[in-house]
Design an enzyme around this catalytic site. Structure first.
Site: not given
Ligand SMILES: *Cc1c(COP(=O)(O)O)cnc(C)c1O
Length: 377
Positions: A49, A101, A198
């Site tokens: 961790r 978001y 992403k």
């Molecule tokens: C997807 C996203 C998040 C959250 O991320 P996760 O990996 O799904 O927890 C936060 N901010 C933006 C702009 C995103 O596109």
């Protein structure tokens, strides 16, 4: 100076201290042997961790990519947002974008209702409106640009200046562009965060996040909280994400070239009423390219949009973004369904709006698929 594309390929290559493996091996172990029962004899790793070689290699690569002093890799983008909130005293005031978001909006609203923070959601395109909400208690300004799904831009440098003058921390959620198209720390931010789910991983098979800090002091505080609260990312996810990073420059270039071609096609199309793509104004000042996210509205109302989404080939109907595969979605019924109808109307987000995350398929195939779907409405 070595270019980011080279650094991303080389980061951690040949690191393996055990066997000289070219690619860093995956360390899944949750715990590590102590040679002696005293802390002086302990190696660099003791418990998963707290730290892990794969997570550290990824954190180093991401800190370098954003020009930060250090980075903390988290188990998701939301864990990255929650991690930065730990830096605030109880009841602190923070300012966030009104069109942030959805998951961020939900988390900040819930923390507000609990009394952990006091948050004002503001249209950050209006700098005077933001300044009017800044008080001596303001401890953080969260910035997200371009916004989702309308690609609205906010002036990162101006908002970071405003935060600094108020003694507040500035944090930029840079998920939509990746550090290859926008460098928040160079624009003045204290921290830059990403959902590595992403573009950074880029293959839609990991959920993860990262916070990069400008100073060592902030990086240490973030690492302390990530360990204390158990927010850190897993070894396997870190391994996968570092592997994804190797091709980030190629993928972002290819996806952006596709997005530009799609935008040109949409702007000239008689069934398209609006195209949202950050390729003018502030974008030219603070971004090194428009990226690969875009949205557009079609003629013919909600039925026409539904027909297009049903008929289109190649583009998969799914939320999320930043993968090698093209995705398409209807924010009103999918990513932004949690908003009230009034809030959606106010944000200019009706059912004819369609969002695209452009992948790296051959440009002509994507254009042909889009043209055929538009012809069907
Ligand atoms: C997807 C996203 C998040 C959250 O991320 P996760 O990996 O799904 O927890 C936060 N901010 C933006 C702009 C995103 O596109």
């Amino acid at each position: 100076m070595t270019s980011p594309a080279t650094k991303l390929v080389q980061s951690g290559i040949g690191w393996d201290p055990a066997y000289g493996a070219v690619v860093p091996p995956l360390y899944m172990s949750s715990t590590y042997v102590w040679p002696e029962p005293n802390v002086e004899s302990k190696g660099p790793y003791d418990y998963g961790r707290t730290n892990n070689p794969n997570r550290d290699l990824l954190a180093n690569a991401l800190a370098e990519l954003d020009g930060g002093a250090g980075a903390v890799v988290t188990s998701s983008g939301m864990a990255a947002i929650d991690l930065v909130l730990n830096l605030l005293p109880a009841g602190a005031h923070m300012i966030a974008p009104h069109d942030c978001y959805g998951g961020t909006h939900r988390l900040l609203s819930a923390r507000h209702q609990q009394g952990q923070i006091r948050v004002d959601f503001i249209d950050q395109g209006n700098l005077d409106a933001v300044q009017a909400q800044v008080t001596p208690e303001t401890a953080m300004i969260l910035i997200e640009t371009p916004s989702n799904p309308l690609m609205r831009l906010t002036d990162v440098a101006a908002l970071c200046d405003m935060a600094r003058a108020a003694g507040a921390l500035s944090v930029v959620d840079n998920t939509f562009l990746s550090p290859l198209r926008q460098q928040p720390l160079a624009l003045g931010a204290d921290m830059a965060l990403q959902s590595t789910t992403k573009y950074l991983n880029g293959h839609s098979d990991v959920v993860g996040g990262v916070v990069v800090a400008k100073t060592e002091e902030l990086a240490e505080q973030l690492a302390w909280w990530a360990n204390a609260a158990g927010l850190t990312g897993s070894p396997f996810d870190s391994y996968q994400t570092l592997r994804g990073l190797r091709t980030l420059a190629l993928r972002v270039n290819a996806a952006e070239a596709n997005a530009k071609a799609i935008v040109a096609c949409l702007r000239a199309h008689d069934r398209v009423t609006q195209v949202y793509y950050p390729d003018a104004g502030l974008a030219l000042q603070q971004q090194s390219g428009p990226g690969a996210m875009l949205s557009f509205c079609v003629t013919g109302g909600a039925d026409a949009a539904a027909t297009l989404l049903r008929e289109i080939t190649l583009f998969r109907l799914a939320a999320s973004l930043g993968g090698v595969e093209s995705l398409i979605c209807q924010p009103a019924t999918m990513t932004h369904r949690g908003m009230s109808a009034e809030a959606r109307a106010e944000a200019g987000l009706d059912e004819t709006l369609i969002r695209v995350s452009t992948g790296i398929e051959a440009t002509e195939d994507l254009i042909n698929a889009l043209k055929a779907a538009l012809a069907s409405i």
